[in-house]
Design an enzyme around this catalytic site. Structure first.
Site, PDB file in Angstrom:
ATOM      1  N   HIS A 167       0.843  -1.225   0.132  1.00 12.37           N
ATOM      2  CA  HIS A 167      -0.024  -0.136  -0.057  1.00 12.37           C
ATOM      3  C   HIS A 167       0.864   1.220  -0.036  1.00 12.37           C
ATOM      4  CE1 HIS A 167      -3.849  -2.552   1.049  1.00 12.37           C
ATOM      5  NE2 HIS A 167      -2.772  -3.062   1.404  1.00 12.37           N
ATOM      6  N   ASN A 213      -6.651   0.906  -2.468  1.00  5.69           N
ATOM      7  CA  ASN A 213      -7.378   1.487  -1.393  1.00  5.69           C
ATOM      8  C   ASN A 213      -6.768   2.768  -1.058  1.00  5.69           C
ATOM      9  OD1 ASN A 213      -5.481   0.202  -0.223  1.00  5.69           O
ATOM     10  ND2 ASN A 213      -6.534  -0.320   1.710  1.00  5.69           N
ATOM     11  N   ASP A 256      -8.585  -5.015  -2.274  1.00  2.00           N
ATOM     12  CA  ASP A 256      -7.940  -5.250  -0.773  1.00  2.00           C
ATOM     13  C   ASP A 256      -8.130  -4.281   0.069  1.00  2.00           C
ATOM     14  OD1 ASP A 256      -6.079  -6.768   0.441  1.00  2.00           O
ATOM     15  OD2 ASP A 256      -4.912  -5.045   0.448  1.00  2.00           O
ATOM     16  N   ASP A 315       2.499  -6.861   2.234  1.00  2.00           N
ATOM     17  CA  ASP A 315       1.448  -6.131   2.909  1.00  2.00           C
ATOM     18  C   ASP A 315       1.727  -4.795   3.474  1.00  2.00           C
ATOM     19  OD1 ASP A 315      -1.499  -5.362   2.977  1.00  2.00           O
ATOM     20  OD2 ASP A 315      -1.859  -7.039   4.115  1.00  2.00           O
TER      21      ASP A 315
HETATM   22  O1  DOR Z   1      -3.849  -4.943   7.895  1.00  2.00           O
HETATM   23  C1  DOR Z   1      -4.286  -4.555   6.752  1.00  2.00           C
HETATM   24  N1  DOR Z   1      -4.036  -3.204   6.354  1.00  2.00           N
HETATM   25  N2  DOR Z   1      -4.933  -5.306   6.079  1.00  2.00           N
HETATM   26  C2  DOR Z   1      -5.555  -4.885   5.076  1.00  2.00           C
HETATM   27  O2  DOR Z   1      -6.166  -5.772   4.361  1.00  2.00           O
HETATM   28  C3  DOR Z   1      -5.657  -3.384   4.600  1.00  2.00           C
HETATM   29  C4  DOR Z   1      -4.259  -2.895   4.875  1.00  2.00           C
HETATM   30  C5  DOR Z   1      -4.487  -1.310   4.843  1.00  2.00           C
HETATM   31  O3  DOR Z   1      -4.897  -0.904   3.642  1.00  2.00           O
HETATM   32  O4  DOR Z   1      -4.089  -0.620   5.974  1.00  2.00           O
HETATM   33 ZN    ZN Z   2      -5.877  -7.510   2.473  1.00  2.00          ZN
HETATM   34 ZN    ZN Z   3      -3.195  -5.246   1.630  1.00  2.00          ZN
END
Ligand code: DOR
Ligand code: ZN
Ligand code: ZN
Length: 428
Positions: free
Chosen positions: A63, A95, A154, A307
């Site tokens: 992200h 996102n 996501d 992630d």
């Molecule tokens: O821990 C997470 N953070 N899981 C997710 O699915 C989204 C992500 C976020 O965008 O902060």
């Molecule tokens: Zn996710």
């Molecule tokens: Zn993610």
């Protein structure tokens, strides 16, 4: 264009079956020669003796928070942090604010990465549904034209199974694939951490593993019925690994990732109610951690993705149930994975390079992941035996949120090179 001779490193290139001490000559952004005792000529020599030279890591899932959430991270800080972590390519999830659900946002991301980024390749992931609302499909074809590599909602699941099915058909038509955040929101309820002994002890509402596994099973069955491809994001449970294993055995076109935190931490780490241990899916138990490792070892899980989910301090230093979910992951991915997988004896360093580089490159269909003559010089120089004490204050990322802060691991990233250009070199 600079010329470099990277001398005397252990070159690990699983895609070409190489694990040997060699020199690498880099000219015009490409690998010009690999061999013994190459002469530098007018190339700048880089001494890699005692170190490892590997294809740069490729992160299928991060992200970057840009556009709109730049107080957490932006494309400049995010791509710099990625370079610091040894990544030469990253896929950024949609996102953002606005959501990357149309070509204009995709173009914005690519243009900013190109003009202001660290040099790391950025591969935007488009949304499956408009606004991530799970109702109407986003403009997948237009986003593909603009440069997305995959689609995902996501952060949220696609709860409507028929929307998932239609998106699979569209995705296939446009040559992209779905990356699924597999989560049943009804089963999650008001849960904030893994449901088990620790949640009971801490008095925090738990999240059953079934919340993840029900949706992994659904995703697999829909993909199987359609004969289409599906990629399962951030698997955290033993049952999730087993579902993918069984699906692969019967020929379903499923691939999956886990993250450094699911192989490096458990819900025991939540004992102090520290918001920095909150993530979604949540940290699970030791048996899950070991199952994720076993899944990586036997090929059930195809990749390690970070992630990387940076947040502002104010969103993390609050009561556990109010804390934002996610960890700043780029700058600890290699040392955690190397320590938990390679130094633990579970696999070779070459196998780890496969999981962090060659496999993601293959799944995404992007360049990189190998070090053949003629390939782009997207690579890392690593010192896998060096002790590293994680210091979140020193992260290049704006997100200092990590449960690994202060812990000791092994494995340093010394140099990251993209297209023959050094984009990160560790401070002496
Ligand atoms: O821990 C997470 N953070 N899981 C997710 O699915 C989204 C992500 C976020 O965008 O902060
Ligand atoms: Zn996710
Ligand atoms: Zn993610």
């Amino acid at each position: 264009m600079e010329k470099y001779l990277i001398r005397g490193g252990r070159v690990i290139d699983p895609a070409n079956g190489i694990d040997a001490v060699k020199d690498l000559l880099i000219v015009d952004g490409k690998i010009a020669d690999i061999g013994e005792n190459l002469t530098a000529g007018d190339a700048e020599a880089i001494d890699a003796s005692g170190k490892v030279v590997a294809p740069g890591f490729i992160d299928m899932h991060c992200h970057l928070r840009d556009p709109g959430l730049e107080y957490k991270e932006d494309i400049i800080s995010g791509t710099r942090a990625a370079a610091r972590g040894g990544f030469t390519g990253v896929c950024c999830m949609p996102n953002t604010k606005p959501v990357n659900d149309c070509a204009a946002v995709t173009r914005y991301i690519l243009e900013k990465a190109e003009t202001k980024g660290s040099g790391v390749h950025v591969y935007p992931v488009g949304a499956i549904s408009k606004g991530l609302e799970g109702k109407e499909m986003a403009e997948i074809g237009r986003m593909k034209e603009a440069g997305i590599i995959a689609i995902s909602d996501d952060g949220k699941p696609v709860s409507n199974s028929n929307l998932l099915r239609l998106a699979m058909q569209y995705a296939d038509h446009f040559g992209v694939f779905i990356m699924s955040h597999s989560e049943d929101k009804n089963l999650v309820g008001d849960g904030v951490m893994n449901e088990g002994f620790m949640s009971t002890k801490l008095g925090l509402p738990g999240i059953t593993r079934a919340a993840e596994e029900v949706m992994i099973a659904r995703d697999i069955l829909v993909a199987e019925a359609e004969g289409k491809r599906i990629h399962i994001c951030h698997i955290s449970t033993k049952g999730g690994v087993q579902l993918v294993r069984e699906a692969k055995a019967r020929g379903v076109r499923v691939t999956a990732e886990t993250t450094p935190h699911y192989i490096g931490a458990t819900d025991e780490w939540c004992a102090d109610y520290d918001g920095n241990t909150r993530v979604n899916p949540p940290l699970r138990e030791e048996s899950d951690r070991l199952a994720c490792i076993a899944g990586l070892v036997d090929g059930t899980l195809d990749a390690i993705a970070t992630d990387h989910a940076p947040h502002h301090e104010d969103e993390k230093k609050v009561e556990f149930h109010l804390a934002a979910s996610g960890f700043s992951g780029f700058e600890t991915a290699f040392c955690i994975s190397n320590t938990e997988l390679v130094r633990s004896g579970a696999m070779s360093l070459s196998d780890l390079v496969k999981l962090m580089s060659a496999n993601p490159a293959r799944l995404l269909g992007v360049p990189g992941g190998k070090l053949g003559v003629g390939d782009a010089a997207d690579l890392v120089v690593l010192d896998p035996d060096r002790k590293v004490v994680v210091d979140a204050k020193k992260f290049v990322s704006k997100g200092k949120n990590t449960p690994f802060d202060g812990r000791t691991y092994y494995g340093a990233v010394c140099i990251t090179m993209v297209g023959g250009r050094v984009i990160d070199r560790e401070q002496a």
